[in-house]
Design a protein around this motif. Structure first.
Motif, mmCIF file in Angstrom:
data_model
loop_
_atom_site.group_PDB
_atom_site.id
_atom_site.type_symbol
_atom_site.label_atom_id
_atom_site.label_comp_id
_atom_site.label_asym_id
_atom_site.label_seq_id
_atom_site.Cartn_x
_atom_site.Cartn_y
_atom_site.Cartn_z
ATOM 1 N N GLY A 43 -28.951 202.775 34.305
ATOM 2 C CA GLY A 43 -28.735 202.637 32.863
ATOM 3 C C GLY A 43 -29.959 202.886 31.995
ATOM 4 N N TYR A 44 -30.996 203.525 32.558
ATOM 5 C CA TYR A 44 -32.177 203.834 31.752
ATOM 6 C C TYR A 44 -32.235 205.306 31.342
ATOM 7 C CZ TYR A 44 -33.499 199.421 33.966
ATOM 8 O OH TYR A 44 -33.503 198.144 34.426
ATOM 9 N N GLY A 45 -31.187 206.039 31.676
ATOM 10 C CA GLY A 45 -31.178 207.479 31.428
ATOM 11 C C GLY A 45 -31.205 207.868 29.968
ATOM 12 N N CYS A 46 -30.826 206.938 29.087
ATOM 13 C CA CYS A 46 -30.818 207.241 27.652
ATOM 14 C C CYS A 46 -32.057 206.715 26.953
ATOM 15 C CB CYS A 46 -29.562 206.659 26.998
ATOM 16 S SG CYS A 46 -28.053 207.442 27.589
ATOM 17 N N SER A 90 -41.077 210.994 29.066
ATOM 18 C CA SER A 90 -41.916 211.108 30.264
ATOM 19 C C SER A 90 -41.364 212.164 31.216
ATOM 20 C CB SER A 90 -41.979 209.770 31.001
ATOM 21 O OG SER A 90 -42.453 208.771 30.150
ATOM 22 N N LEU A 91 -40.030 212.234 31.291
ATOM 23 C CA LEU A 91 -39.383 213.216 32.171
ATOM 24 C C LEU A 91 -39.643 214.644 31.678
ATOM 25 C CD1 LEU A 91 -37.405 213.565 34.604
ATOM 26 C CD2 LEU A 91 -35.561 213.637 32.917
ATOM 27 N N ILE A 92 -39.568 214.841 30.375
ATOM 28 C CA ILE A 92 -39.844 216.166 29.794
ATOM 29 C C ILE A 92 -41.259 216.606 30.174
ATOM 30 C CG2 ILE A 92 -40.230 217.396 27.594
ATOM 31 C CD1 ILE A 92 -37.887 215.659 26.449
ATOM 32 N N THR A 93 -42.212 215.685 30.035
ATOM 33 C CA THR A 93 -43.598 215.998 30.385
ATOM 34 C C THR A 93 -43.737 216.292 31.875
ATOM 35 O OG1 THR A 93 -44.365 214.599 28.600
ATOM 36 C CG2 THR A 93 -45.969 215.119 30.302
ATOM 37 N N MET A 94 -43.073 215.482 32.691
ATOM 38 C CA MET A 94 -43.140 215.691 34.145
ATOM 39 C C MET A 94 -42.628 217.097 34.493
ATOM 40 S SD MET A 94 -41.623 215.659 37.353
ATOM 41 C CE MET A 94 -39.931 215.113 37.143
ATOM 42 N N TYR A 95 -41.483 217.456 33.928
ATOM 43 C CA TYR A 95 -40.915 218.774 34.206
ATOM 44 C C TYR A 95 -41.831 219.901 33.735
ATOM 45 C CZ TYR A 95 -36.238 217.601 36.011
ATOM 46 O OH TYR A 95 -35.189 217.192 36.800
ATOM 47 N N GLU A 99 -33.520 221.332 29.004
ATOM 48 C CA GLU A 99 -32.183 220.737 29.099
ATOM 49 C C GLU A 99 -32.212 219.244 28.753
ATOM 50 O OE1 GLU A 99 -30.827 221.805 33.031
ATOM 51 O OE2 GLU A 99 -30.850 223.938 32.468
ATOM 52 N N VAL A 100 -33.228 218.555 29.283
ATOM 53 C CA VAL A 100 -33.365 217.129 28.963
ATOM 54 C C VAL A 100 -33.621 216.960 27.460
ATOM 55 C CG1 VAL A 100 -34.720 215.027 29.385
ATOM 56 C CG2 VAL A 100 -34.248 216.602 31.261
ATOM 57 N N PHE A 101 -34.489 217.815 26.944
ATOM 58 C CA PHE A 101 -34.836 217.790 25.519
ATOM 59 C C PHE A 101 -33.579 217.975 24.665
ATOM 60 C CE2 PHE A 101 -35.918 220.389 21.771
ATOM 61 C CZ PHE A 101 -36.807 219.545 21.125
ATOM 62 N N CYS A 102 -32.775 218.979 25.001
ATOM 63 C CA CYS A 102 -31.561 219.256 24.218
ATOM 64 C C CYS A 102 -30.560 218.113 24.310
ATOM 65 C CB CYS A 102 -30.914 220.559 24.676
ATOM 66 S SG CYS A 102 -31.892 221.995 24.252
ATOM 67 N N GLY A 103 -30.544 217.450 25.450
ATOM 68 C CA GLY A 103 -29.606 216.343 25.633
ATOM 69 C C GLY A 103 -30.078 215.024 25.054
ATOM 70 N N THR A 104 -31.204 215.056 24.343
ATOM 71 C CA THR A 104 -31.742 213.837 23.749
ATOM 72 C C THR A 104 -31.354 213.773 22.275
ATOM 73 O OG1 THR A 104 -33.618 213.958 25.272
ATOM 74 C CG2 THR A 104 -33.863 212.490 23.390
ATOM 75 N N PRO A 105 -30.508 212.823 21.896
ATOM 76 C CA PRO A 105 -29.967 212.844 20.532
ATOM 77 C C PRO A 105 -30.984 212.479 19.433
ATOM 78 C CG PRO A 105 -29.004 211.039 21.818
ATOM 79 C CD PRO A 105 -29.905 211.782 22.733
ATOM 80 N N ARG A 106 -31.683 211.387 19.555
ATOM 81 C CA ARG A 106 -32.589 210.987 18.472
ATOM 82 C C ARG A 106 -34.027 211.284 18.870
ATOM 83 N NH1 ARG A 106 -28.347 207.801 18.174
ATOM 84 N NH2 ARG A 106 -29.046 206.589 19.948
ATOM 85 N N VAL A 149 -42.712 212.206 19.391
ATOM 86 C CA VAL A 149 -43.217 212.310 20.766
ATOM 87 C C VAL A 149 -42.370 213.293 21.578
ATOM 88 C CG1 VAL A 149 -43.664 211.029 22.902
ATOM 89 C CG2 VAL A 149 -44.198 209.993 20.702
ATOM 90 N N THR A 150 -41.033 213.198 21.419
ATOM 91 C CA THR A 150 -40.128 214.111 22.129
ATOM 92 C C THR A 150 -40.442 215.564 21.761
ATOM 93 O OG1 THR A 150 -38.461 212.394 21.708
ATOM 94 C CG2 THR A 150 -37.692 214.436 22.727
ATOM 95 N N TRP A 151 -40.540 215.797 20.457
ATOM 96 C CA TRP A 151 -40.839 217.161 19.983
ATOM 97 C C TRP A 151 -42.198 217.630 20.479
ATOM 98 C CZ3 TRP A 151 -37.482 220.457 17.837
ATOM 99 C CH2 TRP A 151 -36.328 219.950 17.214
ATOM 100 N N SER A 152 -43.199 216.766 20.379
ATOM 101 C CA SER A 152 -44.557 217.158 20.781
ATOM 102 C C SER A 152 -44.629 217.458 22.271
ATOM 103 C CB SER A 152 -45.554 216.056 20.425
ATOM 104 O OG SER A 152 -45.495 215.785 19.055
ATOM 105 N N ALA A 153 -43.913 216.662 23.077
ATOM 106 C CA ALA A 153 -43.903 216.890 24.527
ATOM 107 C C ALA A 153 -43.325 218.271 24.825
ATOM 108 C CB ALA A 153 -43.100 215.805 25.230
#
Length: 328
Positions: free
Chosen positions: A139-142, A149-154, A165-172, A176-180
């Motif tokens: 239940g931590y997938g969202c 952290s996953l985006i950076t790892m990939y 794909e992870v980035f696109c599937g992230t709603p909000r 940090v998400t954008w910068s990664a």
DNA sequence: GTAGGGTTAG
């Protein structure tokens, strides 16, 4: 130093464990915690672990952990953080299996973040995907921080498509998400996509910060987009009123070097920069001098590097003298 | 007032 009275309870002891306490302070409090029989207070024990960790006393962190009869999730997470900070990255990953097999404490989202970071620095793609699987199952997938952290790892493992794909599937998406994603695209040679992402971010109403600009500037330098690089540099300074830091200048110097603007880059560093140049900037410029066979400038740059090293050596002497003075 | 998300270059 104030010692804790006999009546001091676990709570008052925890208050005394300030994040910046000295090693001597931590040891004193450790003794008090043991004397008062509070070592089995998980909050107190993990506070103590953190204090030791911040003093760089990794062995004491492990000792407190071993002394705890019931090791909760936070205790494991502090231990993992401690391992990671000491660059024991492989051992960090081992702790995940240990935690799952012999402990009643379950890894939580913080554990996932910490382990994904370890995988990033190791380039351990397979292990990272195992962590991600665990995160989704529990239940931590969202969780935004886990996804970031996953985006950076990939991207560090070269899997830009999976990161995207992870980035696109992230709603909000946060800054940090954008910068990664922008930095990840930049590092993998997708300069134009990084710039597009930057523009899309602005449209979506998320404001860039200093690290976003580092990402987009590095995208420009990597892909040789000189004009765009200067445009973003001006944007950050004049539109967003941000003071460029040494990393931003590093990107600009790299950009100018690739564009064969060597003397201009040198003038920027010595005349225009308001922050002290670091060895990286000089090495970047030196690299460009080498490529273009600019020997005269290269020699000047080397003298700056030597000066910087000499100054660092001087700083260490000063530091050593401070310790010597405190010892007497 | 317990742990935790993204930074240049070589």
């Amino acid at each position: 130093m104030r010692s804790v009275g006999r009546r001091g309870n676990a709570f008052s002891l925890a208050i005394l464990l300030k994040p910046c306490c000295t090693l001597a302070h931590a040891r004193q409090l450790h003794a008090n915690v043991v004397a008062e029989g509070h070592l089995q207070d998980a909050l107190l024990a993990t506070s103590l672990m953190r204090s030791y960790m911040n003093c760089g006393a990794a062995e004491s962190v492990c000792k407190v952990f071993d002394e705890m009869l019931v090791k909760d999730t936070v205790a494991w997470n502090v231990l993992i953080t401690c391992y990671a900070r000491n660059k024991r990255t492989k051992d960090t990953l081992k702790l995940f299996d240990e935690m799952r097999s012999e402990s009643e404490a379950e890894p939580d989202e913080v554990t996932c973040i910490l382990l994904l970071q370890a995988c990033t620095s190791l380039g351990a793609l397979d292990f990272g995907e195992q962590i991600w699987e665990y995160a989704m199952e529990h239940g931590y997938g969202c969780e935004l921080k886990v996804r970031n952290s996953l985006i950076t790892m990939y991207t560090r493992c070269g899997c830009v498509q999976k990161a995207y794909e992870v980035f696109c599937g992230t709603p909000r998406k946060s800054v940090v998400t954008w910068s990664a994603m922008i930095s990840g695209l930049a590092a993998n040679g997708f300069g134009k996509d990084a710039i597009s992402a930057f523009e899309e971010m602005s449209k979506s109403g998320v404001a860039p910060d200093a690290q976003t600009f580092t990402g987009v500037l590095s995208a420009c330098s990597h892909s040789g987009l000189v004009d765009e690089g200067f445009r973003f540099f001006d944007m950050m300074r004049y539109e967003y009123q941000m003071m460029p830091n040494v990393r931003h200048y590093g990107c600009i110097v790299d950009l100018m070097g690739r564009a064969c603007l060597l003397d201009e880059a040198y003038m920027l560093v010595v005349k225009e920069m308001r922050v002290a140049p670091d060895a990286t900037i000089w090495r970047t410029l030196l690299g460009a001098c080498r490529i273009y066979g600019h020997v005269d400038l290269g020699e000047k740059v080397i003298s700056h590097l030597i000066e910087l090293k000499a100054q660092q050596a001087g700083d260490y002497v000063l530091l050593l003298n401070t310790y010597a003075a405190n010892d007497t």
